[in-house]
Design a protein around this motif. Structure first.
Motif, mmCIF file in Angstrom:
data_model
loop_
_atom_site.group_PDB
_atom_site.id
_atom_site.type_symbol
_atom_site.label_atom_id
_atom_site.label_comp_id
_atom_site.label_asym_id
_atom_site.label_seq_id
_atom_site.Cartn_x
_atom_site.Cartn_y
_atom_site.Cartn_z
ATOM 1 N N GLY A 166 39.641 39.734 47.229
ATOM 2 C CA GLY A 166 39.354 39.844 45.807
ATOM 3 C C GLY A 166 40.104 38.810 44.982
ATOM 4 O O GLY A 166 39.565 38.253 44.024
ATOM 5 N N THR A 167 41.340 38.542 45.359
ATOM 6 C CA THR A 167 42.129 37.541 44.634
ATOM 7 C C THR A 167 41.546 36.147 44.819
ATOM 8 O O THR A 167 41.465 35.363 43.853
ATOM 9 N N ASN A 168 41.130 35.818 46.022
ATOM 10 C CA ASN A 168 40.504 34.511 46.257
ATOM 11 C C ASN A 168 39.216 34.364 45.461
ATOM 12 O O ASN A 168 38.924 33.288 44.912
ATOM 13 N N GLU A 169 38.439 35.440 45.391
ATOM 14 C CA GLU A 169 37.197 35.400 44.615
ATOM 15 C C GLU A 169 37.498 35.208 43.131
ATOM 16 O O GLU A 169 36.822 34.442 42.435
ATOM 17 N N LEU A 170 38.519 35.885 42.642
ATOM 18 C CA LEU A 170 38.903 35.746 41.237
ATOM 19 C C LEU A 170 39.364 34.315 40.937
ATOM 20 O O LEU A 170 39.022 33.749 39.894
ATOM 21 N N THR A 171 40.123 33.737 41.852
ATOM 22 C CA THR A 171 40.572 32.347 41.681
ATOM 23 C C THR A 171 39.392 31.398 41.639
ATOM 24 O O THR A 171 39.353 30.456 40.830
ATOM 25 N N SER A 172 38.409 31.630 42.508
ATOM 26 C CA SER A 172 37.212 30.785 42.538
ATOM 27 C C SER A 172 36.448 30.881 41.221
ATOM 28 O O SER A 172 35.995 29.863 40.675
ATOM 29 N N LEU A 173 36.304 32.093 40.696
ATOM 30 C CA LEU A 173 35.621 32.266 39.411
ATOM 31 C C LEU A 173 36.397 31.578 38.291
ATOM 32 O O LEU A 173 35.810 30.920 37.425
ATOM 33 N N ALA A 174 37.716 31.719 38.300
ATOM 34 C CA ALA A 174 38.542 31.118 37.253
ATOM 35 C C ALA A 174 38.475 29.601 37.282
ATOM 36 O O ALA A 174 38.547 28.950 36.237
ATOM 37 N N ALA A 175 38.341 29.046 38.477
ATOM 38 C CA ALA A 175 38.319 27.587 38.603
ATOM 39 C C ALA A 175 37.047 26.967 38.040
ATOM 40 O O ALA A 175 37.010 25.763 37.768
ATOM 41 N N ASP A 176 36.008 27.788 37.838
ATOM 42 C CA ASP A 176 34.721 27.245 37.379
ATOM 43 C C ASP A 176 34.776 26.767 35.941
ATOM 44 O O ASP A 176 34.290 25.685 35.623
ATOM 45 N N ASN A 177 35.338 27.570 35.040
ATOM 46 C CA ASN A 177 35.363 27.192 33.628
ATOM 47 C C ASN A 177 36.340 28.065 32.851
ATOM 48 O O ASN A 177 36.819 29.095 33.352
ATOM 49 N N GLU A 178 36.600 27.653 31.603
ATOM 50 C CA GLU A 178 37.568 28.371 30.766
ATOM 51 C C GLU A 178 37.051 29.746 30.361
ATOM 52 O O GLU A 178 37.833 30.687 30.209
ATOM 53 N N ARG A 179 35.742 29.882 30.174
ATOM 54 C CA ARG A 179 35.194 31.178 29.778
ATOM 55 C C ARG A 179 35.473 32.230 30.842
ATOM 56 O O ARG A 179 35.853 33.369 30.523
ATOM 57 N N ASN A 180 35.290 31.869 32.093
ATOM 58 C CA ASN A 180 35.574 32.818 33.171
ATOM 59 C C ASN A 180 37.033 33.257 33.149
ATOM 60 O O ASN A 180 37.352 34.424 33.380
ATOM 61 N N LYS A 181 37.926 32.312 32.872
ATOM 62 C CA LYS A 181 39.351 32.652 32.811
ATOM 63 C C LYS A 181 39.613 33.675 31.710
ATOM 64 O O LYS A 181 40.372 34.643 31.907
ATOM 65 N N ASN A 182 38.990 33.458 30.550
ATOM 66 C CA ASN A 182 39.193 34.395 29.451
ATOM 67 C C ASN A 182 38.631 35.773 29.784
ATOM 68 O O ASN A 182 39.229 36.803 29.430
ATOM 69 N N ILE A 183 37.486 35.809 30.470
ATOM 70 C CA ILE A 183 36.897 37.091 30.860
ATOM 71 C C ILE A 183 37.841 37.823 31.809
ATOM 72 O O ILE A 183 38.068 39.038 31.686
ATOM 73 N N ILE A 184 38.401 37.105 32.766
ATOM 74 C CA ILE A 184 39.317 37.728 33.730
ATOM 75 C C ILE A 184 40.503 38.361 33.010
ATOM 76 O O ILE A 184 40.905 39.497 33.318
ATOM 77 N N VAL A 185 41.057 37.655 32.032
ATOM 78 C CA VAL A 185 42.195 38.196 31.284
ATOM 79 C C VAL A 185 41.760 39.392 30.444
ATOM 80 O O VAL A 185 42.426 40.431 30.413
ATOM 81 N N GLU A 186 40.625 39.256 29.747
ATOM 82 C CA GLU A 186 40.139 40.342 28.893
ATOM 83 C C GLU A 186 39.823 41.604 29.694
ATOM 84 O O GLU A 186 39.988 42.722 29.195
ATOM 85 N N GLU A 187 39.370 41.432 30.924
ATOM 86 C CA GLU A 187 39.000 42.581 31.745
ATOM 87 C C GLU A 187 40.175 43.124 32.561
ATOM 88 O O GLU A 187 39.993 43.919 33.477
ATOM 89 N N GLY A 188 41.373 42.688 32.233
ATOM 90 C CA GLY A 188 42.563 43.276 32.840
ATOM 91 C C GLY A 188 42.914 42.723 34.205
ATOM 92 O O GLY A 188 43.456 43.460 35.043
#
Length: 606
Positions: A166-188
Motif C-alpha cells: 500500500g505504501t509503494n502504491e501511495l508513493t507511485s500515485l504521489a509521484a504522478d502530480n501535485e494534485r494526487n499528493k494533496n488528495i493523499i494528505v487530505e484523505e489522512g
C-alpha cells in the motif's frame, strides 16, 4: 456535533435507523407497490451491509475511517430521499396521476449506495489486505480518491506485506502530480505512514514509509502537516536508532523538509537532530581525533562508558530486559562505546552505503543551516564545523559539495550575527582555522567553479574576522578576479568588496593590500567584460578609491577617468550605485585635481 467529531459507530447508526424507517414506509405503501418493493430490497441490502460495517468498526482498533464517513454520509442522504418518496405512496391520491415513484435518478442513487457499501466492505473485510482496483460509484468521476483510500486502508490495517504494498502504491500515485499528493494528505495518508515508520517492523517498511513521506514533502503546507502529526520526533528517533540504509533515507527526509519549510528547520533542531547528524557524518574519523579531544570531550566519553556499564549490568541482573532497549541505548552514545552494536554495524557496512549516509547527513545539515543563525550555532557547538572541514579536505563529489554548502551557510549566518562570528570563528579556534585552510585550498587548487564559488563566498562572509595583513586570504581572491569562469570572478569581486567596504573596521588596510597585490588592473579588466562582473567590479573599485585614493597605483591606472566614464554609462544600468560612484569621484578629486579633464567618456582601461 460535526460529523467528524462523532464516533464511527454513531455515524453508522443513523443510516441504519433510516433504513428501518424506509422499510416501514414500504410496508405501508398503498400505491406503486411494485416500485416500493424494489426500493425495499435495496434498503434491506444496505441495512445488512451497514450492520456488517458496525461489527467490523467495533472490532478493529486501527480502523481507517475516512472512506466510511464519506460513504455513510452519501448513503444517509440517499435513504432520506427514498424515505420522502416512499411516504408519498402511503395513500391513493391525485398524485397517482402526476407522480411516478422514485425518479430514475433517485433510484440509481439508491443502487449506487449499495455499490458504495459493497466496495467499502471489500476493503475492510480483509483488514486492508491488498489494493482494491474496482471503483465505488461515489468517486466514479475521480478514481484517484478510491485508489488512495484503498492504499491508506492497506497501510493502516493490513499485514506487513500489505502495508508495504500500500505504501509503494501511495508513493507511485504521489509521484504522478501535485494534485494526487494533496488528495493523499487530505484523505489522512500522513498518520499511517508515520505509524509504519515509528513501529519499524522491518527496515524495508521504514524505507518505503520514508520514501512516501519524502515524495509528499516538497511543499510547505504538506511539510506542515507532517510536523502537526508529530512526525519530527519519529523521524529523529529513526535517524538515531535504525540500520544505516534507513538512516540514509531519514537524513534525506530531514533535508527535504528543512528545505521546504523554515519552521520545520527549527522544529528539527528543537528535537536535537543536529547531534546525531554530525555524529553519523563523522563516525569514521572519530578515532583519529581522540588524541586531540578537549577535556570536556574526554569527560563526556567517560560518562558514555559509565552509561554502557550500567546498561550491561541492568541486562545481566534482569535477563528479561529488552535487548532492543540495550541496542537503542548504545546507539545514542557518541564516542566511548566503540564496541557497541551500532558502531560495529556501521563499520561492517559496504563503503558505498557509508558514503550515501554521509552525503545525506551533509545535505541535511546544509538545509538545516540555510538562513538559520540558531541552527548554524548548534552545528558549531557539536563540532560540526570541524567535521565538515575535514570532509572537504578528504572527500570528493557530492559529499564534499554538501559540506562546502553547509560551511557557506554557517559563515553567512556568522556574517549577519556578531555573537556567532566571535564564538565560532575566533582567531585561535581550530575549527575556524580548518575551515579557512580548506576554503583557500579549494580556491587555489581546484579548478571547479561549483566548488570555488561557495568557498570564495565563505571567505567573503568571514572578511571581518581577518587581521590587517590578510594577504594569505586576500591574495587568492585577487587572483580569481581574472578567472575564465564568470561566476568565480564575480564572487571574488563580491568577497573582496566585503574586505574593503566601510562596514569593515580594517577597510583601509585591506584596500592597500588589494592594491599591493596588483588588484586594480584586474578590477579594471572585469569592468569591460559582462554585466554581472561589471557591477561588482565597479563597487569594488569605488571602495578602493575611497579608502586608498592617494595610492600611486590608483593614479597611474587612471581610476578617476574610469569612474567618470562609468558615471555616464554604467549608472544607467545600475542607478543604485550613483551615490557610491559620486563619492568615489569626489574623493579622488581631492588627490588628483584636474584629472577629470582627461575623461574620455568610456571605461578607459589603462
Amino acid at each position: 456535533m460535526d460529523s467528524g467529531d462523532k464516533r464511527i459507530e454513531e455515524e453508522l447508526s443513523h443510516p441504519i435507523v433510516l433504513s428501518e424507517r424506509v422499510r416501514s414506509a414500504v410496508d405501508e405503501a398503498e400505491s406503486f407497490k411494485n416500485e416500493c418493493a424494489e426500493v425495499g430490497k435495496q434498503v434491506d441490502r444496505l441495512a445488512q451491509m451497514l450492520r456488517t460495517a458496525v461489527r467490523f468498526a467495533t472490532a478493529t482498533p486501527t480502523l481507517y475511517e475516512r472512506p466510511i464517513r464519506r460513504v455513510v454520509a452519501e448513503v444517509s442522504k440517499n435513504l432520506e430521499r427514498a424515505l420522502t418518496l416512499v411516504r408519498k405512496c402511503k395513500r391513493q391520491s391525485a398524485l397517482r396521476r402526476v407522480m411516478t415513484i422514485t425518479s430514475v435518478a433517485d433510484f440509481r442513487k439508491l443502487v449506487a449506495s449499495v455499490g458504495d457499501m459493497k466496495w467499502l466492505l471489500t476493503i475492510f473485510e480483509c483488514n486492508g489486505g491488498g489494493i482494491v482496483l474496482s471503483l465505488p460509484p461515489i468517486v466514479s468521476n475521480d478514481p484517484i480518491i478510491a485508489w488512495v483510500w484503498s492504499s491508506i486502508a492497506s497501510i493502516q490495517m493490513g499485514q506487513l506485506h500489505d502495508r508495504i504494498e500500500g505504501t509503494n502504491e501511495l508513493t507511485s500515485l504521489a509521484a504522478d502530480n501535485e494534485r494526487n499528493k494533496n488528495i493523499i494528505v487530505e484523505e489522512g495518508g500522513i498518520p499511517p505512514l508515520l505509524k509504519l515508520l515509528k513501529e519499524g517492523p522491518s527496515p524495508e517498511a521504514q524505507i518505503v514509509a520514508i520514501k512516501a513521506l519524502y515524495t509528499l514533502a516538497n511543499d510547505p503546507n504538506r511539510v506542515r502537516t507532517i510536523v502537526q502529526e508529530h512526525g519530527i520526533p519519529i523521524i529523529v528517533q529513526t535517524l538515531a536508532n535504525s540500520p544505516m540504509v534507513v538512516q540514509t533515507q531519514a537524513a534525506g527526509l530531514v533535508a527535504r523538509m528543512a528545505m521546504h519549510d523554515p519552521l520545520a528547520q527549527e522544529d528539527f533542531a528543537r528535537e536535537k537532530v543536529i547531534r546525531p547528524l554530525v555524529t553519523l557524518l563523522s563516525f569514521e574519523t572519530f578515532m583519529d581525533e581522540v588524541g586531540r579531544q578537549s577535556i570536556h570531550s574526554i569527560v563526556q566519553i567517560n560518562r558514555n562508558l559509565e552509561k554502557k556499564t550500567l546498561v550491561d549490568k541492568t541486562v545481566e541482573y534482569n535477563p528479561n530486559a529488552s535487548s532492543q532497549w540495550k541496542s537503542n541505548s548504545l546507539c545514542y552514545m557518541e564516542g566511548g562505546s566503540r564496541g557497541g552494536n551500532c558502531r560495529k554495524e556501521r563499520e561492517n557496512e559496504r563503503p558505498e552505503i557509508k558514503l550515501k549516509l554521509k552525503i545525506s547527513c551533509g545535505e541535511a545539515l546544509w538545509m538545516l543551516a540555510k538562513g538559520s543563525v540558531s541552527n548554524s550555532r548548534r552545528i558549531c557547538e557539536t563540532k560540526g564545523l570541524l567535521c565538515m572541514a575535514k570532509m572537504v579536505e578528504k572527500e570528493e563529489g557530492e559529499l564534499q559539495l554538501n559540506c562546502l554548502m553547509c560551511i557557506m551557510e554557517i559563515t553567512a549566518a556568522a556574517e549577519s550575527n556578531a555573537d556567532l562570528r566571535r564564538a565560532a570563528f575566533k582567531t585561535n579556534s581550530p575549527a575556524a582555522k580548518a575551515v579557512v585552510d580548506q576554503m583557500l585550498r579549494v580556491i587555489n587548487d581546484l579548478d571547479n567553479p561549483t566548488l570555488q564559488v561557495p568557498a570564495i563566498r565563505s571567505i567573503g562572509s568571514l572578511a571581518r574576522t581577518f587581521p590587517a595583513r590578510a594577504t594569505r586570504v586576500i591574495g587568492p581572491l585577487v587572483v580569481k578576479l581574472e578567472s575564465r569562469h564568470v561566476n568565480v570572478a564575480a564572487e571574488a569581486a563580491i568577497s573582496l568588496g566585503k574586505f574593503v567596504c566601510p562596514e569593515n573596521f580594517l577597510c583601509m588596510e585591506h584596500s592597500r593590500t588589494v592594491i599591493e597585490l596588483n588588484g586594480v588592473p584586474l578590477v579594471l579588466k572585469i569592468l569591460g567584460e559582462n554585466e554581472k562582473t561589471q557591477m561588482y567590479g565597479l563597487i569594488l573599485l569605488c571602495y578602493l578609491a575611497l579608502h586608498a585614493g592617494s595610492s600611486e597605483v590608483v593614479d597611474q591606472a587612471r581610476v578617476l577617468t574610469v569612474l567618470e566614464g562609468a558615471d555616464r554609462t554604467m549608472i544607467a544600468l545600475h542607478p543604485e550605485l550613483k551615490d557610491l560612484v559620486g563619492k568615489a569621484i569626489s574623493h579622488l578629486n581631492l588627490y588628483h585635481a584636474g584629472m577629470g579633464v582627461h575623461s574620455k567618456g568610456h571605461l578607459g582601461l589603462p
